[in-house]
Design an enzyme around this catalytic site. Structure first.
Site, short mmCIF file in Angstrom:
data_model
loop_
_atom_site.label_atom_id
_atom_site.label_comp_id
_atom_site.label_asym_id
_atom_site.label_seq_id
_atom_site.Cartn_x
_atom_site.Cartn_y
_atom_site.Cartn_z
N PRO A 151 0.99 -0.87 0.07
CA PRO A 151 -0.06 0.12 -0.06
C PRO A 151 1.35 0.95 -0.33
O PRO A 151 2.01 1.45 -0.02
CB PRO A 151 -0.88 -0.57 1.67
N CYS A 152 0.73 2.01 -0.53
CA CYS A 152 0.61 3.12 -0.25
C CYS A 152 0.34 4.78 -1.03
O CYS A 152 -0.84 5.05 -1.79
CB CYS A 152 2.24 2.96 -2.35
N GLN A 153 0.87 5.86 0.18
CA GLN A 153 0.20 6.86 0.32
C GLN A 153 0.43 7.85 -1.15
O GLN A 153 -0.14 8.73 -1.03
CB GLN A 153 0.23 7.23 2.09
N GLY A 154 1.81 7.79 -1.19
CA GLY A 154 2.54 8.80 -1.88
C GLY A 154 3.49 10.08 -1.03
O GLY A 154 3.28 10.12 -0.45
N GLN A 161 -0.05 6.27 -7.97
CA GLN A 161 0.31 7.90 -7.22
C GLN A 161 1.98 7.87 -8.57
O GLN A 161 2.58 8.84 -8.43
CB GLN A 161 1.08 7.37 -5.88
#
Length: 359
Positions: free
Chosen positions: A83-86, A126
């Site tokens: 998972p990546c928020q940016g 992102q």
């Protein structure tokens, strides 16, 4: 060159991508995930090479040992969907504070330690946006060996599932490989329809038990009022087709000709495609997940078919756990198509690509 194409998978979930890798000719020798239910599902369907672990506690040498690699044997493919928020472009420290970004960096650490001939990283949309520049810079800094990177938004329906889901996937091919990664062409000339994929399934038992012949084919318990509301919705319709006196209060305040969450209480069309399957597929209020002809949401088995899983694939855990395993999976046939293109690069079937290329 290794005779077998050994793959190792992180964030493997229930095994949708692993199944696609196997279909493409890779030998998935080790896989892990932090979620216990997903690991149980994976093990039951795909084998004992899976184990439960937090990526922060996993090392490259541990994975090589788990995969039973011989000295000098290379990892052909390393995959994962952290998972990546940016990554923030404002300050260097900002992007390290979010645990989701930390997991991406842990994934990159394992790429660095394993030095696979190729890797696949999904769930990082992102990268396709301006803020992704900082991520790419960090990515390059983390790796010693050079990789030719190709990122692309894939529409799942182009690759054999009746789902219009878009998924961004980044592929890296090590620069010393004989070929290059080329975005796979659509594998089907005509998109499959919902009816073609789930139309032959019998109705799930009316008493909410699991169908005796189809694993996970079980109806969700829905309040009678919601069933009555949904009964007024035609194929392709939504909450606007519900008589006003039956609508939710929030819908009564919305101009029916403008906005207002059109997919809520949405009914699928037999001759159309499903939108993105998420973990909320068994609720009328979470999107267009109503069955085309029955007055109920999709069952887990129907959602699994729309993700490309075969009927023999049985999901384990609570209903909540099963929903998330299915919703988070990479569509099987999409994974197979991308893995096939990676394989072509590793065996030199496709031409090499300029190392400066990104996406």
């Amino acid at each position: 060159m290794d005779d077998r194409l050994v793959a190792i998978e992180s964030f493997c979930g229930a095994g949708g991508l692993s199944l696609g890798l196997s279909h493409a000719g890779f030998h998935v020798a080790a896989a892990f995930d932090h979620d216990a239910d997903a690991v149980t599902t994976y093990r039951d369907n795909l084998g004992d090479h899976v184990f439960q672990a937090d990526i922060c506690q996993v090392t490259g040498s541990m994975l090589r040992e788990r995969a039973n690699l011989t000295p000098g044997e290379e990892v052909a493919l390393f995959t994962g969907g952290p998972p990546c928020q940016g990554f923030s472009t404002q300050t260097r420290g900002a992007h390290y504070g979010d645990r989701r970004n930390r997991l991406v960096l842990e994934y990159l650490r394992l790429v660095h330690e394993l030095q696979p001939r190729a890797f696949i990283m999904e769930n990082v949309a992102q990268l396709a946006h301006t803020r992704g520049t900082a991520f790419v810079d960090e990515f390059k800094r983390q790796l010693d060996a050079g990789y030719v990177l190709t990122g692309h938004f894939y529409t799942a329906a182009d690759y054999g599932v009746a789902q219009t889901r878009e998924r961004f996937i980044l592929v890296g091919i090590r620069e010393d490989q004989p070929g290059g990664f080329h975005i796979p062409k659509p594998t089907t000339p005509h998109w499959l329809t919902v009816g073609q994929v789930i139309g032959d399934l019998p109705e799930p038992p009316a008493d909410y038990t699991v169908h005796p012949r189809y694993p996970n084919h079980q109806a969700a318990r829905v309040q009678p009022l919601n069933i009555e509301r949904f009964s007024h919705v035609p194929q392709g319709g939504g909450w606007r087709h519900i008589p006003e006196h039956l609508r939710l209060e929030c819908h009564k305040q919305v101009n029916p000709t403008k906005g207002g969450w059109p997919d809520v209480y949405g009914r699928l069309k037999m001759d159309g495609q499903c939108p993105t399957i998420t973990a909320g597929f068994d609720s009328f209020t979470r999107g267009r997940y109503g069955h085309p002809t029955a007055n109920r949401p999709l069952t887990p088995r129907e959602a699994a078919r729309l993700q490309g899983f075969p009927d023999w694939f049985r999901f384990h855990g609570t209903r909540h756990a099963v929903r998330h395993q299915i919703g988070n999976a990479v569509p099987v046939t999409l994974g197979q198509a991308i893995a096939g293109a990676v394989k072509d690069a590793l065996i030199g079937v496709t031409a090499r690509i300029d190392p400066l290329r990104l996406f």
